[in-house]
Design an enzyme around this catalytic site. Structure first.
Site, PDB file in Angstrom:
ATOM      1  N   VAL A 454      17.009  40.833  68.973  1.00  0.00           N
ATOM      2  CA  VAL A 454      18.298  40.147  69.120  1.00  0.00           C
ATOM      3  C   VAL A 454      19.052  40.705  70.321  1.00  0.00           C
ATOM      4  O   VAL A 454      20.228  40.411  70.512  1.00  0.00           O
ATOM      5  CB  VAL A 454      19.163  40.279  67.843  1.00  0.00           C
ATOM      6  CG1 VAL A 454      18.552  39.490  66.699  1.00  0.00           C
ATOM      7  CG2 VAL A 454      19.340  41.742  67.436  1.00  0.00           C
ATOM      8  N   HIS A 455      18.364  41.514  71.131  1.00  0.00           N
ATOM      9  CA  HIS A 455      18.991  42.172  72.278  1.00  0.00           C
ATOM     10  C   HIS A 455      18.342  41.697  73.573  1.00  0.00           C
ATOM     11  O   HIS A 455      17.372  42.278  74.043  1.00  0.00           O
ATOM     12  CB  HIS A 455      18.851  43.699  72.185  1.00  0.00           C
ATOM     13  CG  HIS A 455      19.470  44.300  70.972  1.00  0.00           C
ATOM     14  ND1 HIS A 455      19.238  45.609  70.567  1.00  0.00           N
ATOM     15  CD2 HIS A 455      20.317  43.787  70.051  1.00  0.00           C
ATOM     16  CE1 HIS A 455      19.905  45.861  69.465  1.00  0.00           C
ATOM     17  NE2 HIS A 455      20.573  44.769  69.130  1.00  0.00           N
ATOM     18  N   MET A 456      18.872  40.640  74.161  1.00  0.00           N
ATOM     19  CA  MET A 456      18.371  40.137  75.436  1.00  0.00           C
ATOM     20  C   MET A 456      19.332  40.579  76.533  1.00  0.00           C
ATOM     21  O   MET A 456      20.537  40.368  76.422  1.00  0.00           O
ATOM     22  CB  MET A 456      18.251  38.618  75.410  1.00  0.00           C
ATOM     23  CG  MET A 456      17.209  38.103  74.413  1.00  0.00           C
ATOM     24  SD  MET A 456      17.762  38.148  72.695  1.00  0.00           S
ATOM     25  CE  MET A 456      18.821  36.709  72.664  1.00  0.00           C
TER      26      MET A 456
END
Length: 526
Positions: A454-456
Site C-alpha cells: 500500500v506504499h507506492m
C-alpha cells in the site's frame, strides 16, 4: 451528520454555487469554475495542501475522483467497503515477476480512510540522504521538526490506549521481547481508538484521525470547495504556464458524466505515485530529466498465517499496535495485521475441504506481515491513457524477503504456533522450528512469491538537480509554471516506514512555499 455545504457530490451537478455553464463546440454544457489553486486528490497530500492554503486566504478547489462517505456509513462489511472506498476493488497489480498487488483509496480522504493509521516521522538517515544525495533543500531532521509537530498535532499522533491492544499484537510484542528483539509501540493518528479493527474499511467511530475528519473539515471551514466524484483527465496549459484542469463527473456506473473545467493559476497534483504521473503523461507535461514515472518504490510486503492452539480472536483490538524494528537496518519491519475471514480465505493457497478446515481455525490465527525497504525501482508508463506500473523484484530483495519470513516464523513458533502458511507458492506449510531452519537456506523463485503493498512512492522525485529529478525541493515541477506535486511521488527513495506522515509534512512544505509566493504565478524554470 449532514454533508457540508461546500462539499459537492455527483447529485449536486450541475447547479453548484460559483460555477458557470458554457456551451462549447468541443465540450458541450461544460461546467466551469475559477479559483486560485486547484488540488487534485484529498488524501494525505491533497487535503493537507488544501487546508493550509485555504487557511492562508487562497480560494481553493479540491477535486476527488471518489465519493464522499461520512463516518456513520462505515461498517464491518468489507466487501461493501472495498467497492466504495478502494480503487478497482483494491486489487491492482504492478506487473513483473512476481507481480505486486497494490491498493489505494478512492474516496474523500483518500488512502488515509483505509490505512492502518501508523504515523512515523521520516527516519533521520533518510532525510540526511535526501539532503546529501538529492540536494533537497531544508529537509534535514532539524529543518523538519516544526513541520512534523504541526502535522502530529492536527492528526492526534499518539500511542494506543493499552486496553485496545488485542491478543495477536500482544503475542507479537511478547515474542520479540522473548528473543530480545527491538519492538516499539506504534504511534497512530488516533484519539481514544476503540480497537474495532476496522481501520482498513473506514473507522466507524472517527477515532482514526484521517483527513476525512481533520484536514478536509478544516479546509471547508476556511472556504475551500471539495468536488467529489470528479476525475481530472488532464492539466491545461498555455505554453509552459498552467491554466487549470479539466475532467468529468464520474457517474454511478463509472461512466463520464458532466464535463468540467477549473481555471486556476496553480495546480497541485496529489493523486498518488501511480496517478500523478498518469495525469502528467495525459497532459503532455515533459520533465527535462526524462525521469517522469521512473523511480517507483513499493515497500513489498509478505504475510504469514500462523495457527495456535489458544484462541487469539484477532478481530478484537487495534489493527497494528507494535512494530518489530530489530532488523530495520536490513530494511525489514514486522507487524501483526488481522484481516477479515473472507479476505483471509481468498489469499490462502487452499480450496474445498482443505480451506474449510483451515478457516475453522480462524479464531486461533495470527496474521503477521513484513515490510521490506526495497533496493530496486519500477516505473509508471502511459498505456492507452491510463497509468501502468511495472516493477521487477531484485534477487537481493527476494533473498531478504525469504530471510525476513524465516525470522518472523521463528518468533511465532517460539510463541506457540503449530502451523504457519507461507506466502510462497509450492512451499509446504511450516510445522516446527526445524522447518524454519530449512527455509533460511531455501532458494525460492521470485515468481512463487505473493507480494502486496500500500506504499507506492517516488515517480516524480524531488531534488536539486533538474537533470535527475522531476520536481524541485518544494514540489514545483521543473520547466512548468504553476504546477506542483504534493504526495508520495516526491520521495527520492523509499523510507522504510509507513509514509503517511512524510507525505503530510511534504504537503505542508509545498503549501508554505505557495503561500510565501503570494498570489503571483510561480517562477518558470529555464
Amino acid at each position: 451528520m449532514s454533508k457540508p455545504d461546500n462539499l459537492y457530490t455527483r447529485e449536486d451537478w450541475p447547479h453548484i454555487p460559483g460555477s458557470t455553464r458554457r456551451r462549447r463546440a468541443f465540450r458541450p454544457d461544460a461546467v466551469e469554475f475559477d479559483c486560485d489553486v486547484v488540488v487534485v486528490g484529498s488524501g494525505a497530500g491533497g487535503a493537507v495542501v488544501a487546508a493550509e492554503l485555504a487557511e492562508g486566504g487562497l480560494d481553493v478547489i479540491v477535486v476527488e475522483e471518489g465519493g464522499y462517505h461520512p463516518t456513520e456509513s462505515f461498517t464491518p462489511d468489507s466487501a461493501d467497503a472495498i467497492r466504495r472506498l478502494y480503487r478497482d476493488g483494491g486489487a491492482i497489480m504492478a506487473l513483473g515477476a512476481p507481480p505486486v498487488t497494490y491498493s489505494e483509496g478512492r474516496c474523500v480522504g483518500g488512502s488515509t480512510v483505509i490505512n492502518g493509521g501508523m504515523t512515523w516521522r521520516t527516519p533521520e538517515k533518510i532525510l540526511g540522504r535526501w539532503a546529501r544525495e538529492d540536494w533537497v533543500e531544508q529537509i534535514r531532521a532539524e529543518d523538519m521538526d516544526s513541520t512534523f509537530s504541526r502535522v502530529e498535532r492536527m492528526i492526534s499522533a499518539q500511542h494506543q490506549d493499552p486496553w485496545t491492544v488485542g491478543r495477536d499484537n500482544r503475542l507479537l510484542q511478547e515474542g520479540a521481547l522473548k528473543k530480545s528483539w527491538d519492538v516499539i509501540p506504534n504511534i497512530r493518528n488516533q484519539f481514544h481508538c476503540a480497537g474495532t479493527n476496522n481501520c482498513a474499511f473506514g473507522c466507524p467511530t472517527a477515532a482514526k484521525r484521517s483527513t476525512l475528519v481533520t484536514y478536509i473539515p478544516r479546509s471547508l471551514h476556511f472556504g475551500a470547495r471539495v468536488l467529489s466524484n470528479c476525475r481530472v483527465d488532464r492539466v491545461t496549459s498555455k505554453g509552459k504556464r498552467i491554466t487549470g484542469v479539466e475532467g468529468h463527473v464520474v457517474t454511478q456506473n463509472a461512466r463520464d458524466g458532466f464535463p468540467f473545467r477549473i481555471h486556476a493559476r496553480r495546480v497541485v497534483l496529489s493523486a498518488g505515485a501511480i496517478h500523478t504521473p498518469g495525469i502528467l503523461f495525459r497532459s503532455g507535461v515533459h520533465s527535462p530529466s526524462g525521469r517522469l514515472g521512473h523511480n517507483l518504490s513499493l515497500h513489498p510486503n509478505v504475510k504469514v498465517t500462523a495457527v495456535f492452539d489458544e484462541e487469539i480472536r484477532g478481530w478484537e483490538g487495534v489493527h497494528q499496535a507494535y512494530q518489530v524494528r530489530e532488523f530495520q537496518n536490513e530494511g525489514l519491519v514486522f507487524a501483526a495485521v488481522n484481516i477479515p475471514p473472507s479476505i483471509a480465505a481468498m489469499t490462502l493457497p487452499f480450496y474445498g475441504a482443505e480451506l474449510r478446515d483451515l478457516m475453522h481455525d480462524y479464531p486461533r490465527m495470527v496474521i503477521a506481515g513484513m515490510l521490506l525497504e526495497d533496493t530496486e525501482t519500477g516505473r509508471v508508463r502511459n498505456a492507452a491513457g491510463k497509468p501502468l506500473a511495472t516493477y521487477q523484484l531484485s534477487d537481493f530483495d527476494a533473498e531478504r524477503l525469504v530471510r525476513g519470513t524465516a525470522l518472523l516464523s521463528e518468533m511465532l513458533f517460539d510463541m506457540g504456533a503449530k502451523r504457519i502458511v507461507l506466502p510462497f507458492e509450492g512451499i509446504p506449510d511450516l510445522k516446527s522450528g526445524d522447518d524454519v531452519k530449512r527455509l533460511y537456506a531455501q532458494k525460492i523463485p521470485k515468481e512463487c512469491m505473493e507480494l502486496v503493498t500500500v506504499h507506492m512512492m517516488g515517480t516524480c522525485a524531488m531534488g536539486g538537480d533538474r537533470a535527475r529529478h522531476v520536481c524541485d525541493s518544494w514540489g514545483r515541477v521543473y520547466d512548468t509554471e504553476g504546477l506542483l506535486v504534493a504526495d508520495a511521488s516526491l520521495f527520492p527513495s523509499p523510507i522504510g516506514v509507513n509514509p503517511m506522515e512524510t507525505i503530510m509534512a511534504l504537503a505542508t512544505r509545498v503549501a508554505a512555499q505557495i503561500l510565501s509566493e503570494g498570489r503571483q504565478p510561480t517562477r518558470l524554470y529555464a
